[in-house]
Scaffold this motif. Structure first.
Motif, PDB file in Angstrom:
ATOM      1  N   ALA A   1       0.820  -1.213   0.000  1.00 46.43           N
ATOM      2  CA  ALA A   1       0.000   0.000   0.000  1.00 46.43           C
ATOM      3  C   ALA A   1       0.854   1.263   0.000  1.00 46.43           C
ATOM      4  O   ALA A   1       0.396   2.324  -0.395  1.00 46.43           O
ATOM      5  CB  ALA A   1      -0.937   0.002   1.208  1.00 46.43           C
ATOM      6  N   HIS A   2       2.103   1.131   0.459  1.00 50.53           N
ATOM      7  CA  HIS A   2       3.013   2.270   0.540  1.00 50.53           C
ATOM      8  C   HIS A   2       4.443   1.736   0.579  1.00 50.53           C
ATOM      9  O   HIS A   2       4.663   0.525   0.642  1.00 50.53           O
ATOM     10  CB  HIS A   2       2.724   3.109   1.799  1.00 50.53           C
ATOM     11  CG  HIS A   2       2.649   2.286   3.034  1.00 50.53           C
ATOM     12  ND1 HIS A   2       1.457   1.824   3.557  1.00 50.53           N
ATOM     13  CD2 HIS A   2       3.618   1.808   3.859  1.00 50.53           C
ATOM     14  CE1 HIS A   2       1.691   1.103   4.638  1.00 50.53           C
ATOM     15  NE2 HIS A   2       3.007   1.076   4.843  1.00 50.53           N
ATOM     16  N   GLU A   3       5.403   2.635   0.546  1.00 51.99           N
ATOM     17  CA  GLU A   3       6.815   2.240   0.568  1.00 51.99           C
ATOM     18  C   GLU A   3       7.172   1.596   1.908  1.00 51.99           C
ATOM     19  O   GLU A   3       6.812   2.102   2.969  1.00 51.99           O
ATOM     20  CB  GLU A   3       7.696   3.473   0.325  1.00 51.99           C
ATOM     21  CG  GLU A   3       9.177   3.151   0.243  1.00 51.99           C
ATOM     22  CD  GLU A   3      10.045   4.400   0.113  1.00 51.99           C
ATOM     23  OE1 GLU A   3      11.277   4.279   0.312  1.00 51.99           O
ATOM     24  OE2 GLU A   3       9.503   5.489  -0.169  1.00 51.99           O
ATOM     25  N   ALA A   4       7.875   0.481   1.839  1.00 46.98           N
ATOM     26  CA  ALA A   4       8.292  -0.222   3.059  1.00 46.98           C
ATOM     27  C   ALA A   4       9.544   0.421   3.651  1.00 46.98           C
ATOM     28  O   ALA A   4      10.369   0.982   2.934  1.00 46.98           O
ATOM     29  CB  ALA A   4       8.555  -1.682   2.735  1.00 46.98           C
ATOM     30  N   ILE A   5       9.665   0.348   4.975  1.00 46.61           N
ATOM     31  CA  ILE A   5      10.871   0.815   5.666  1.00 46.61           C
ATOM     32  C   ILE A   5      11.816  -0.354   5.939  1.00 46.61           C
ATOM     33  O   ILE A   5      13.032  -0.219   5.897  1.00 46.61           O
ATOM     34  CB  ILE A   5      10.494   1.543   6.991  1.00 46.61           C
ATOM     35  CG1 ILE A   5       9.763   2.843   6.662  1.00 46.61           C
ATOM     36  CG2 ILE A   5      11.726   1.811   7.845  1.00 46.61           C
ATOM     37  CD1 ILE A   5       9.274   3.611   7.891  1.00 46.61           C
ATOM     38  N   ILE A   6      11.230  -1.536   6.176  1.00 50.67           N
ATOM     39  CA  ILE A   6      12.017  -2.760   6.378  1.00 50.67           C
ATOM     40  C   ILE A   6      11.471  -3.853   5.482  1.00 50.67           C
ATOM     41  O   ILE A   6      10.383  -3.730   4.922  1.00 50.67           O
ATOM     42  CB  ILE A   6      11.965  -3.218   7.862  1.00 50.67           C
ATOM     43  CG1 ILE A   6      10.511  -3.468   8.269  1.00 50.67           C
ATOM     44  CG2 ILE A   6      12.644  -2.231   8.774  1.00 50.67           C
ATOM     45  CD1 ILE A   6      10.369  -4.353   9.477  1.00 50.67           C
ATOM     46  N   THR A   7      12.221  -4.945   5.363  1.00 43.04           N
ATOM     47  CA  THR A   7      11.773  -6.060   4.515  1.00 43.04           C
ATOM     48  C   THR A   7      10.841  -6.968   5.306  1.00 43.04           C
ATOM     49  O   THR A   7      10.924  -7.029   6.549  1.00 43.04           O
ATOM     50  CB  THR A   7      12.966  -6.896   4.029  1.00 43.04           C
ATOM     51  OG1 THR A   7      13.582  -7.519   5.164  1.00 43.04           O
ATOM     52  CG2 THR A   7      13.974  -6.041   3.283  1.00 43.04           C
ATOM     53  N   PRO A   8       9.973  -7.718   4.614  1.00 37.02           N
ATOM     54  CA  PRO A   8       9.108  -8.676   5.315  1.00 37.02           C
ATOM     55  C   PRO A   8       9.908  -9.702   6.113  1.00 37.02           C
ATOM     56  O   PRO A   8       9.535 -10.092   7.217  1.00 37.02           O
ATOM     57  CB  PRO A   8       8.325  -9.356   4.186  1.00 37.02           C
ATOM     58  CG  PRO A   8       8.304  -8.329   3.085  1.00 37.02           C
ATOM     59  CD  PRO A   8       9.621  -7.622   3.185  1.00 37.02           C
ATOM     60  N   ALA A   9      11.050 -10.124   5.569  1.00 40.36           N
ATOM     61  CA  ALA A   9      11.896 -11.106   6.269  1.00 40.36           C
ATOM     62  C   ALA A   9      12.412 -10.532   7.579  1.00 40.36           C
ATOM     63  O   ALA A   9      12.451 -11.221   8.605  1.00 40.36           O
ATOM     64  CB  ALA A   9      13.058 -11.514   5.377  1.00 40.36           C
ATOM     65  N   GLN A  10      12.800  -9.268   7.560  1.00 40.38           N
ATOM     66  CA  GLN A  10      13.281  -8.618   8.783  1.00 40.38           C
ATOM     67  C   GLN A  10      12.161  -8.494   9.805  1.00 40.38           C
ATOM     68  O   GLN A  10      12.373  -8.693  11.001  1.00 40.38           O
ATOM     69  CB  GLN A  10      13.851  -7.235   8.436  1.00 40.38           C
ATOM     70  CG  GLN A  10      14.678  -6.633   9.563  1.00 40.38           C
ATOM     71  CD  GLN A  10      15.364  -5.343   9.148  1.00 40.38           C
ATOM     72  OE1 GLN A  10      15.033  -4.760   8.105  1.00 40.38           O
ATOM     73  NE2 GLN A  10      16.322  -4.915   9.938  1.00 40.38           N
ATOM     74  N   PHE A  11      10.967  -8.198   9.333  1.00 38.87           N
ATOM     75  CA  PHE A  11       9.830  -8.102  10.237  1.00 38.87           C
ATOM     76  C   PHE A  11       9.540  -9.454  10.876  1.00 38.87           C
ATOM     77  O   PHE A  11       9.289  -9.540  12.074  1.00 38.87           O
ATOM     78  CB  PHE A  11       8.586  -7.604   9.472  1.00 38.87           C
ATOM     79  CG  PHE A  11       7.349  -7.496  10.326  1.00 38.87           C
ATOM     80  CD1 PHE A  11       7.226  -6.497  11.259  1.00 38.87           C
ATOM     81  CD2 PHE A  11       6.319  -8.430  10.191  1.00 38.87           C
ATOM     82  CE1 PHE A  11       6.083  -6.405  12.061  1.00 38.87           C
ATOM     83  CE2 PHE A  11       5.180  -8.342  10.976  1.00 38.87           C
ATOM     84  CZ  PHE A  11       5.053  -7.330  11.918  1.00 38.87           C
ATOM     85  N   GLU A  12       9.568 -10.508  10.090  1.00 42.43           N
ATOM     86  CA  GLU A  12       9.316 -11.859  10.623  1.00 42.43           C
ATOM     87  C   GLU A  12      10.381 -12.245  11.646  1.00 42.43           C
ATOM     88  O   GLU A  12      10.101 -12.876  12.635  1.00 42.43           O
ATOM     89  CB  GLU A  12       9.282 -12.895   9.476  1.00 42.43           C
ATOM     90  CG  GLU A  12       8.085 -12.778   8.550  1.00 42.43           C
ATOM     91  CD  GLU A  12       6.743 -12.897   9.287  1.00 42.43           C
ATOM     92  OE1 GLU A  12       6.653 -13.723  10.206  1.00 42.43           O
ATOM     93  OE2 GLU A  12       5.829 -12.149   8.945  1.00 42.43           O
TER      94      GLU A  12
END
Length: 200
Positions: A189-200
Motif C-alpha cells: 500500500a506504501h513504501e516499506a521501511i524494512i523487509t518482510p523477512a526482517q519483520f518476521e
C-alpha cells in the motif's frame, strides 16, 4: 428554561430525548422550547405537540443511524482500496502532502525504526532497546511498550492493516477488537521501511 434551535440539537437518541422532555424536565419544573419545531412545553393547550414529539425524535434518531451506516460503509471501501483513513500516521510515516489517504516515509523517523529492528535482530529485547537507544533524559521520551508496538506493526513492510476495532453501533462508543480475518489488509500500500523477512 432550555431553548434549542430544534429537537435534533437537543439529542438524536429518541428514547433518551423523550425521557428528558416528557418526564425529567416536567418533574424538575424545566420549560423546554425547540424553536424550529414549534415545541414549547409550557403550551399545554396544544396537545398535538405531545403526540408529534416522539415521531420527530424517532426521525432524528433514524437520520443519525443512516449517516452512521453510510459513513462506516464509506470508510470500509476506502480501507479495502488501500487508502489510509486513520487520524494519525504511525511513527516512521507521514501523510502525503499530495494525497492525505497515502502514507509516505518520514526519513528522519525511518532511521530510528530501522535501528529498532536492527537492534532486535542483534538480540536486544525491547527493554534493552529502549534503555540504550532512547532513554537519554531524566524522563524517557519512549517506553519499552512503544518499541514493542513498532516491532509488531506490519505497516513497516508496506502492509496497511486497518479496521482492527469497531463499535457495536452508533449509540455505543465502547471500542471492541475485531477478529484478524475481518481487518482490511492491503499489501504494498506504501513504501516499506524494512523487509518482510526482517519483520518476521
Amino acid at each position: 428554561c432550555i431553548i434549542v434551535k430544534d429537537l435534533s440539537r437537543f439529542g438524536r437518541d429518541y428514547i433518551e430525548s423523550g425521557k428528558y422532555i416528557q418526564k425529567i424536565f416536567p418533574m424538575l419544573g424545566v420549560r423546554f422550547i425547540a424553536i424550529n419545531d414549534g415545541y414549547d412545553s409550557a403550551d399545554t393547550e396544544n396537545s398535538t405537540n405531545d403526540f408529534v414529539l416522539p415521531f420527530k425524535n424517532l426521525i432524528n434518531d433514524s437520520y443519525c443511524r443512516d449517516i452512521s451506516i453510510k459513513s462506516r460503509t464509506n470508510l470500509e471501501v476506502k480501507r479495502r482500496n488501500g487508502e489510509f483513513v486513520n487520524n494519525f500516521a504511525v511513527y516512521g510515516y507521514m501523510r502525503s502532502p499530495d494525497d492525505k489517504h497515502k502514507l509516505i516515509v518520514d526519513e528522519e523517523a525511518a532511521v530510528v525504526v530501522r535501528n529498532i529492528f536492527n537492534w532486535k535482530q542483534d538480540g536486544w529485547n525491547a527493554l534493552q532497546n529502549y534503555r540504550t537507544g532512547f532513554k537519554t533524559k531524566t524522563k524517557a521520551q519512549w517506553s519499552a511498550v512503544a518499541v514493542l508496538r513498532i516491532l509488531k506493526n506490519a505497516v513497516y513492510t508496506g502492509v496497511l492493516e486497518q479496521g482492527k476495532t469497531t463499535t457495536p453501533n452508533y449509540k455505543v462508543k465502547v471500542r471492541i477488537y475485531k477478529d484478524e480475518s475481518k481487518w482490511a489488509r492491503v499489501e504494498n500500500a506504501h513504501e516499506a521501511i524494512i523487509t518482510p523477512a526482517q519483520f518476521e
